[in-house]
Design a protein around this motif. Structure first.
Motif, mmCIF file in Angstrom:
data_model
loop_
_atom_site.group_PDB
_atom_site.id
_atom_site.type_symbol
_atom_site.label_atom_id
_atom_site.label_comp_id
_atom_site.label_asym_id
_atom_site.label_seq_id
_atom_site.Cartn_x
_atom_site.Cartn_y
_atom_site.Cartn_z
ATOM 1 N N MET A 251 0.812 -1.189 0.000
ATOM 2 C CA MET A 251 0.000 0.000 0.000
ATOM 3 C C MET A 251 0.861 1.261 0.000
ATOM 4 S SD MET A 251 -3.087 0.572 -0.149
ATOM 5 C CE MET A 251 -4.497 1.445 0.290
ATOM 6 N N PHE A 252 2.089 1.119 0.558
ATOM 7 C CA PHE A 252 2.995 2.252 0.655
ATOM 8 C C PHE A 252 3.364 2.769 -0.737
ATOM 9 C CE2 PHE A 252 7.436 3.735 0.704
ATOM 10 C CZ PHE A 252 7.247 4.882 1.449
ATOM 11 N N ILE A 253 3.577 1.885 -1.722
ATOM 12 C CA ILE A 253 4.009 2.311 -3.058
ATOM 13 C C ILE A 253 2.825 2.638 -3.964
ATOM 14 C CG2 ILE A 253 4.134 0.069 -4.192
ATOM 15 C CD1 ILE A 253 6.806 2.733 -4.451
ATOM 16 N N ILE A 254 1.633 2.156 -3.649
ATOM 17 C CA ILE A 254 0.471 2.396 -4.512
ATOM 18 C C ILE A 254 0.012 3.852 -4.411
ATOM 19 C CG2 ILE A 254 -1.939 1.783 -4.906
ATOM 20 C CD1 ILE A 254 -1.228 -1.049 -4.166
ATOM 21 N N LYS A 255 -0.022 4.420 -3.222
ATOM 22 C CA LYS A 255 -0.435 5.817 -3.059
ATOM 23 C C LYS A 255 0.429 6.768 -3.881
ATOM 24 C CE LYS A 255 -2.744 6.499 1.340
ATOM 25 N NZ LYS A 255 -2.572 7.025 2.688
ATOM 26 N N PRO A 256 1.747 6.670 -3.816
ATOM 27 C CA PRO A 256 2.567 7.579 -4.631
ATOM 28 C C PRO A 256 2.420 7.349 -6.144
ATOM 29 C CG PRO A 256 3.871 6.696 -2.835
ATOM 30 C CD PRO A 256 2.567 5.969 -2.838
ATOM 31 N N LEU A 257 2.097 6.136 -6.564
ATOM 32 C CA LEU A 257 1.911 5.869 -7.995
ATOM 33 C C LEU A 257 0.687 6.590 -8.548
ATOM 34 C CD1 LEU A 257 2.855 2.110 -8.402
ATOM 35 C CD2 LEU A 257 4.116 4.114 -9.198
ATOM 36 N N ILE A 258 -0.224 6.939 -7.668
ATOM 37 C CA ILE A 258 -1.415 7.666 -8.112
ATOM 38 C C ILE A 258 -1.014 9.013 -8.719
ATOM 39 C CG2 ILE A 258 -3.517 8.809 -7.285
ATOM 40 C CD1 ILE A 258 -3.874 6.477 -5.365
ATOM 41 N N PHE A 259 0.048 9.644 -8.226
ATOM 42 C CA PHE A 259 0.524 10.904 -8.794
ATOM 43 C C PHE A 259 0.877 10.742 -10.268
ATOM 44 C CE2 PHE A 259 1.504 11.813 -4.287
ATOM 45 C CZ PHE A 259 0.850 13.020 -4.167
ATOM 46 N N ILE A 260 1.584 9.676 -10.600
ATOM 47 C CA ILE A 260 1.975 9.430 -11.992
ATOM 48 C C ILE A 260 0.741 9.183 -12.845
ATOM 49 C CG2 ILE A 260 3.229 7.869 -13.526
ATOM 50 C CD1 ILE A 260 5.250 7.464 -11.265
ATOM 51 N N ILE A 261 -0.158 8.342 -12.347
ATOM 52 C CA ILE A 261 -1.353 7.989 -13.125
ATOM 53 C C ILE A 261 -2.226 9.225 -13.373
ATOM 54 C CG2 ILE A 261 -3.489 6.631 -13.063
ATOM 55 C CD1 ILE A 261 -1.852 4.508 -11.493
ATOM 56 N N VAL A 262 -2.434 10.012 -12.324
ATOM 57 C CA VAL A 262 -3.283 11.212 -12.459
ATOM 58 C C VAL A 262 -2.646 12.221 -13.406
ATOM 59 C CG1 VAL A 262 -4.178 13.220 -11.189
ATOM 60 C CG2 VAL A 262 -4.447 10.919 -10.250
ATOM 61 N N ASN A 263 -1.347 12.450 -13.299
ATOM 62 C CA ASN A 263 -0.673 13.390 -14.205
ATOM 63 C C ASN A 263 -0.746 12.916 -15.652
ATOM 64 O OD1 ASN A 263 0.531 15.778 -12.918
ATOM 65 N ND2 ASN A 263 1.405 14.244 -11.545
ATOM 66 N N MET A 264 -0.515 11.633 -15.881
ATOM 67 C CA MET A 264 -0.596 11.109 -17.249
ATOM 68 C C MET A 264 -2.033 11.170 -17.774
ATOM 69 S SD MET A 264 2.163 8.001 -17.207
ATOM 70 C CE MET A 264 2.019 7.655 -18.938
ATOM 71 N N LEU A 265 -3.011 10.978 -16.906
ATOM 72 C CA LEU A 265 -4.415 11.075 -17.303
ATOM 73 C C LEU A 265 -4.741 12.501 -17.732
ATOM 74 C CD1 LEU A 265 -7.173 9.650 -17.518
ATOM 75 C CD2 LEU A 265 -7.608 10.425 -15.191
ATOM 76 N N PHE A 266 -4.273 13.493 -16.973
ATOM 77 C CA PHE A 266 -4.502 14.885 -17.368
ATOM 78 C C PHE A 266 -3.834 15.191 -18.713
ATOM 79 C CE2 PHE A 266 -5.265 16.069 -12.766
ATOM 80 C CZ PHE A 266 -6.611 16.297 -12.962
#
Length: 192
Positions: free
Chosen positions: A1-16
């Motif tokens: 869970m520790f690494i999944i939260k920070p990966l959301i930043f990459i996913i959200v930025n790429m989605l935008f």
């Protein structure tokens, strides 16, 4: 869970990044037809490229028809008359070599200058008012405009856009947003 939260930043930025490049594509090419909701026309339909194609065809037809109308209009306000007067004045200004000849009287110089400029004026007038419309009628310019309207297919432009522009711009923007997301993730991990 520790690494999944920070990966959301990459996913959200790429989605935008994907969304605003896709929005540009939608603005340019989607929808192809005029859309109505409850009988009212939706703005920005058809898409920009389709609207501009319609505008371009109307503009070309209008310009050709306006030119034909101007050939029959001899008033001072018509565009052809303005072009003819401009040619007359430019020809008058160009014939300055006569002023350097001192043994010819000034009245003869002016009459010769007027004669030459009038000949050029009449040639241009006949060319613009009779010869060009004759060529337009002989070669049936209106049929070529209709052919251009049929052959200028927006789907071909869309295909080239997708193949040569959209694909590479999308990859570039996604790479930039991946790096931004990675930077955001590292900042988040450092702060936390």
């Amino acid at each position: 869970m520790f690494i999944i939260k920070p990966l959301i930043f990459i996913i959200v930025n790429m989605l935008f990044g994907f969304l605003y490049i896709f929005a540009i594509k939608c603005f340019l090419f989607i929808p192809a037809k005029k859309k109505k909701v409850f009988g009212k026309h939706l703005p920005f339909t058809p898409a920009f490229v389709y609207r501009k194609k319609i505008w371009l065809m109307k503009k070309i037809k209008t310009m050709v028809n306006d030119y034909i109308k101007d050939t029959k209009d001899d008033t001072d306000g018509s565009r052809l008359t303005k072009w003819e007067h401009k040619v007359f004045h430019q020809t008058w200004d160009k014939i300055t070599f006569m002023d350097n000849i001192s043994f010819i009287p000034k009245s003869i110089k002016n009459n010769f200058r007027h004669f030459i400029t009038t000949i050029v004026y009449e040639i241009v007038k006949q060319f613009l008012r009779t010869f060009v419309p004759y060529l337009m009628q002989k070669y049936e310019v209106n049929k070529y405009i209709e052919l251009l309207d049929k052959k200028l297919d927006v789907d071909i432009i869309k295909e080239y856009f997708n193949r040569y522009v959209y694909k590479y711009v999308l990859m570039f923007v996604l790479a930039v947003h991946f790096l931004i997301g990675l930077g955001n993730m590292l900042i988040y991990l450092c702060i936390k």
